[in-house]
Scaffold this motif. Structure first.
Motif, PDB file in Angstrom:
ATOM      1  N   LEU A 157       0.838  -1.192   0.000  1.00  4.93           N
ATOM      2  CA  LEU A 157       0.000   0.000   0.000  1.00  4.93           C
ATOM      3  C   LEU A 157       0.878   1.249   0.000  1.00  4.93           C
ATOM      4  O   LEU A 157       1.908   1.299   0.686  1.00  4.93           O
ATOM      5  CB  LEU A 157      -0.900   0.015   1.229  1.00  4.93           C
ATOM      6  N   ALA A 158       0.469   2.249  -0.744  1.00  5.49           N
ATOM      7  CA  ALA A 158       1.219   3.504  -0.747  1.00  5.49           C
ATOM      8  C   ALA A 158       1.072   4.233   0.574  1.00  5.49           C
ATOM      9  O   ALA A 158       2.013   4.868   1.071  1.00  5.49           O
ATOM     10  CB  ALA A 158       0.758   4.385  -1.902  1.00  5.49           C
ATOM     11  N   ASN A 159      -0.118   4.135   1.182  1.00  3.31           N
ATOM     12  CA  ASN A 159      -0.386   4.783   2.468  1.00  3.31           C
ATOM     13  C   ASN A 159      -1.165   3.813   3.346  1.00  3.31           C
ATOM     14  O   ASN A 159      -2.029   3.068   2.854  1.00  3.31           O
ATOM     15  CB  ASN A 159      -1.195   6.071   2.287  1.00  3.31           C
ATOM     16  N   THR A 160      -0.859   3.801   4.624  1.00  2.00           N
ATOM     17  CA  THR A 160      -1.562   2.925   5.558  1.00  2.00           C
ATOM     18  C   THR A 160      -2.259   3.774   6.619  1.00  2.00           C
ATOM     19  O   THR A 160      -1.735   4.802   7.054  1.00  2.00           O
ATOM     20  CB  THR A 160      -0.584   1.954   6.232  1.00  2.00           C
ATOM     21  N   ASN A 161      -3.448   3.303   7.033  1.00  2.00           N
ATOM     22  CA  ASN A 161      -4.236   4.048   8.022  1.00  2.00           C
ATOM     23  C   ASN A 161      -4.644   3.203   9.219  1.00  2.00           C
ATOM     24  O   ASN A 161      -4.914   3.737  10.298  1.00  2.00           O
ATOM     25  CB  ASN A 161      -5.503   4.626   7.368  1.00  2.00           C
ATOM     26  N   THR A 162      -4.688   1.896   9.057  1.00  2.00           N
ATOM     27  CA  THR A 162      -5.154   1.036  10.136  1.00  2.00           C
ATOM     28  C   THR A 162      -4.041   0.084  10.568  1.00  2.00           C
ATOM     29  O   THR A 162      -3.029  -0.077   9.874  1.00  2.00           O
ATOM     30  CB  THR A 162      -6.365   0.209   9.675  1.00  2.00           C
ATOM     31  N   ARG A 163      -4.271  -0.562  11.706  1.00  2.00           N
ATOM     32  CA  ARG A 163      -3.311  -1.548  12.211  1.00  2.00           C
ATOM     33  C   ARG A 163      -3.161  -2.690  11.207  1.00  2.00           C
ATOM     34  O   ARG A 163      -2.048  -3.158  10.937  1.00  2.00           O
ATOM     35  CB  ARG A 163      -3.780  -2.087  13.558  1.00  2.00           C
ATOM     36  N   ALA A 164      -4.266  -3.150  10.645  1.00  4.65           N
ATOM     37  CA  ALA A 164      -4.216  -4.256   9.687  1.00  4.65           C
ATOM     38  C   ALA A 164      -3.411  -3.876   8.449  1.00  4.65           C
ATOM     39  O   ALA A 164      -2.631  -4.687   7.926  1.00  4.65           O
ATOM     40  CB  ALA A 164      -5.633  -4.665   9.286  1.00  4.65           C
ATOM     41  N   GLU A 165      -3.596  -2.641   7.974  1.00  6.06           N
ATOM     42  CA  GLU A 165      -2.833  -2.194   6.810  1.00  6.06           C
ATOM     43  C   GLU A 165      -1.343  -2.106   7.118  1.00  6.06           C
ATOM     44  O   GLU A 165      -0.510  -2.453   6.280  1.00  6.06           O
ATOM     45  CB  GLU A 165      -3.366  -0.844   6.332  1.00  6.06           C
ATOM     46  N   ASN A 166      -1.007  -1.657   8.330  1.00  8.23           N
ATOM     47  CA  ASN A 166       0.406  -1.615   8.724  1.00  8.23           C
ATOM     48  C   ASN A 166       1.001  -3.008   8.795  1.00  8.23           C
ATOM     49  O   ASN A 166       2.133  -3.243   8.340  1.00  8.23           O
ATOM     50  CB  ASN A 166       0.552  -0.915  10.082  1.00  8.23           C
ATOM     51  N   LEU A 167       0.242  -3.943   9.379  1.00  8.11           N
ATOM     52  CA  LEU A 167       0.718  -5.327   9.458  1.00  8.11           C
ATOM     53  C   LEU A 167       0.880  -5.931   8.063  1.00  8.11           C
ATOM     54  O   LEU A 167       1.849  -6.637   7.794  1.00  8.11           O
ATOM     55  CB  LEU A 167      -0.263  -6.163  10.291  1.00  8.11           C
ATOM     56  N   PHE A 168      -0.096  -5.650   7.204  1.00  6.95           N
ATOM     57  CA  PHE A 168      -0.021  -6.149   5.826  1.00  6.95           C
ATOM     58  C   PHE A 168       1.239  -5.635   5.135  1.00  6.95           C
ATOM     59  O   PHE A 168       1.992  -6.404   4.521  1.00  6.95           O
ATOM     60  CB  PHE A 168      -1.258  -5.716   5.041  1.00  6.95           C
ATOM     61  N   ASN A 169       1.476  -4.323   5.195  1.00  6.13           N
ATOM     62  CA  ASN A 169       2.639  -3.745   4.518  1.00  6.13           C
ATOM     63  C   ASN A 169       3.952  -4.292   5.068  1.00  6.13           C
ATOM     64  O   ASN A 169       4.875  -4.605   4.315  1.00  6.13           O
ATOM     65  CB  ASN A 169       2.625  -2.225   4.642  1.00  6.13           C
ATOM     66  N   GLU A 170       4.023  -4.392   6.389  1.00  2.00           N
ATOM     67  CA  GLU A 170       5.249  -4.909   7.001  1.00  2.00           C
ATOM     68  C   GLU A 170       5.514  -6.346   6.557  1.00  2.00           C
ATOM     69  O   GLU A 170       6.644  -6.712   6.204  1.00  2.00           O
ATOM     70  CB  GLU A 170       5.143  -4.842   8.523  1.00  2.00           C
ATOM     71  N   ALA A 171       4.461  -7.166   6.568  1.00  2.33           N
ATOM     72  CA  ALA A 171       4.619  -8.560   6.164  1.00  2.33           C
ATOM     73  C   ALA A 171       4.954  -8.668   4.679  1.00  2.33           C
ATOM     74  O   ALA A 171       5.773  -9.499   4.270  1.00  2.33           O
ATOM     75  CB  ALA A 171       3.344  -9.342   6.470  1.00  2.33           C
ATOM     76  N   GLN A 172       4.311  -7.827   3.864  1.00  2.00           N
ATOM     77  CA  GLN A 172       4.577  -7.875   2.423  1.00  2.00           C
ATOM     78  C   GLN A 172       6.028  -7.502   2.122  1.00  2.00           C
ATOM     79  O   GLN A 172       6.697  -8.162   1.318  1.00  2.00           O
ATOM     80  CB  GLN A 172       3.621  -6.911   1.699  1.00  2.00           C
ATOM     81  N   ILE A 173       6.520  -6.469   2.776  1.00  4.17           N
ATOM     82  CA  ILE A 173       7.897  -6.017   2.533  1.00  4.17           C
ATOM     83  C   ILE A 173       8.897  -7.053   3.016  1.00  4.17           C
ATOM     84  O   ILE A 173       9.881  -7.367   2.328  1.00  4.17           O
ATOM     85  CB  ILE A 173       8.126  -4.652   3.215  1.00  4.17           C
ATOM     86  N   ARG A 174       8.669  -7.626   4.186  1.00  2.00           N
ATOM     87  CA  ARG A 174       9.591  -8.642   4.710  1.00  2.00           C
ATOM     88  C   ARG A 174       9.572  -9.904   3.855  1.00  2.00           C
ATOM     89  O   ARG A 174      10.603 -10.539   3.646  1.00  2.00           O
ATOM     90  CB  ARG A 174       9.222  -8.966   6.161  1.00  2.00           C
TER      91      ARG A 174
END
Length: 360
Positions: free
Chosen positions: A249-266
């Motif tokens: 995601l280009a921008n994150t707003n929720t806890r789930a979006e943050n978790l998703f982005n972190e997991a996707q990048i790792r």
């Protein structure tokens, strides 16, 4: 003047030719060649050739029949000498005359030997570079990725890297100039969780966009035709979002979006790490290859095969780069990627995965 001493230009040519025939032929000199397997201790050998002695012997077993000379006429190089010469060229990225001197041969001989060995190694690509085909292989690959950051169904991490080359010239030469201004091939690979290369495309010039390379690849066609079931690829922001190609995601707003982005990048990180290991093992990929583009493609594939063989053989990590090599590596690999337009029809695939992380 006495005609006996009136020598024409034709007569002078005849005299020079006769004198040339009478001169003794210059004796060909052969440089002394070291037995590198015996000369260096294990660590010094590894530092020079990027493989241990047992691994070099394993590689030799795979290609010896393809590279050996039919006779020892003219002091021909042996298969082990040809292989070590090639590995030395990949490991230092020097001019052919330098590695030729290292091996005790003329640069023309070195060039022929390196290309012969390169073709033999690259011909092993179907054995060593392959996407998981059976369901058992796919399950194993997905489990290894899941262990990184609990991202499900991942079959590979996708990215592109630039391999620097000399200016190719010709009508299409400028297509090889990338956004940083140097000439390169833009090479697409897919990595597994253990840094092995599962797929490689090494034919696109440096100006090509990552998404264009993927859209024209055979692997894209296989995913589009649903040959990979529910398997996913991880890509960065330079790729379009698809049902099977998940981007952050280009921008994150929720806890789930943050978790998703972190997991996707790792989960995508292994492909970037694989480039670091691949190019540190074979610095020629970063320092620049001064050969014709056709030969460069063979070298890229051959070093990818060797990278996977090193993974299988549990070779130690390649040595760290010198400060000069580090600067060259960073310059080659940090080429900015232009963002692509998103396909809104595929947002539901990423949304479902975000909901999955919301429930973790």
């Amino acid at each position: 003047m006495n005609q006996l001493f009136d020598i024409s230009s034709d007569d002078e040519d005849i005299i020079d030719f006769v004198e040339h025939l009478e001169r003794p032929r210059k004796r060909r000199r052969y440089q002394e060649r070291k037995n590198h397997l015996d000369y260096w201790d294990d660590q010094e050998f590894y530092n020079r050739f990027r493989f241990s002695k047992p691994s070099v012997r394993r590689i030799l077993e795979k290609i010896e029949e393809a590279i050996k000379s039919p006779t020892n006429w003219n002091h021909a190089l042996s298969p082990i000498e040809m292989l070590l010469l090639t590995l030395r060229y990949y490991a230092c990225g020097s001019m052919l005359i330098v590695v030729g001197d290292f091996a005790g041969v003329h640069k023309s001989t070195a060039s022929k030997a390196i290309f012969k060995v390169t073709q033999a190694i690259a011909s092993l690509r179907l054995e060593y570079i392959k996407f998981p085909e059976t369901q058992e292989e796919r399950n194993k690959t997905q489990l290894e990725f899941y262990k990184i950051a609990r991202f499900p169904r991942v079959l590979g991490a996708l990215d592109c890297t630039h391999v620097r080359i000399q200016a190719p010239g010709g009508e299409n030469g400028e297509t090889f100039r990338n956004r940083k201004g140097f000439f390169s091939f833009n090479v697409q690979t897919v990595s597994d969780a253990n840094l092995k290369i599962l797929d490689i495309v090494a034919r696109w010039p440096g100006s090509s966009h990552d998404s264009t390379i993927f859209n024209q690849s055979r692997l894209c066609g296989r995913f589009e035709n649903n040959e990979m079931g529910n398997g996913l690829l991880m890509g960065d922001g330079g790729y379009p979002l698809k049902s099977y190609l998940i981007t952050p995601l280009a921008n994150t707003n929720t806890r789930a979006e943050n978790l998703f982005n972190e997991a996707q990048i790792r989960t995508r990180n292994p492909v970037e790490r694989s480039y670091g290991v691949w190019k540190r093992r074979f610095p020629i990929l970063s320092s620049g290859i001064s050969l014709k583009t056709e030969k460069v493609q063979w070298i890229i594939v051959a070093t990818a095969v060797l990278h996977n063989m090193a993974c299988d053989l549990k070779e130690q990590d390649p040595p760290s780069l010198s400060p000069e090599e580090e600067r060259a590596f960073n310059f080659v690999n940090n080429v900015p990627v232009e963002p692509v337009r998103r396909n809104g029809n595929n947002n539901h695939a990423r949304t479902n995965l975000i909901m999955y992380f919301e429930n973790l």
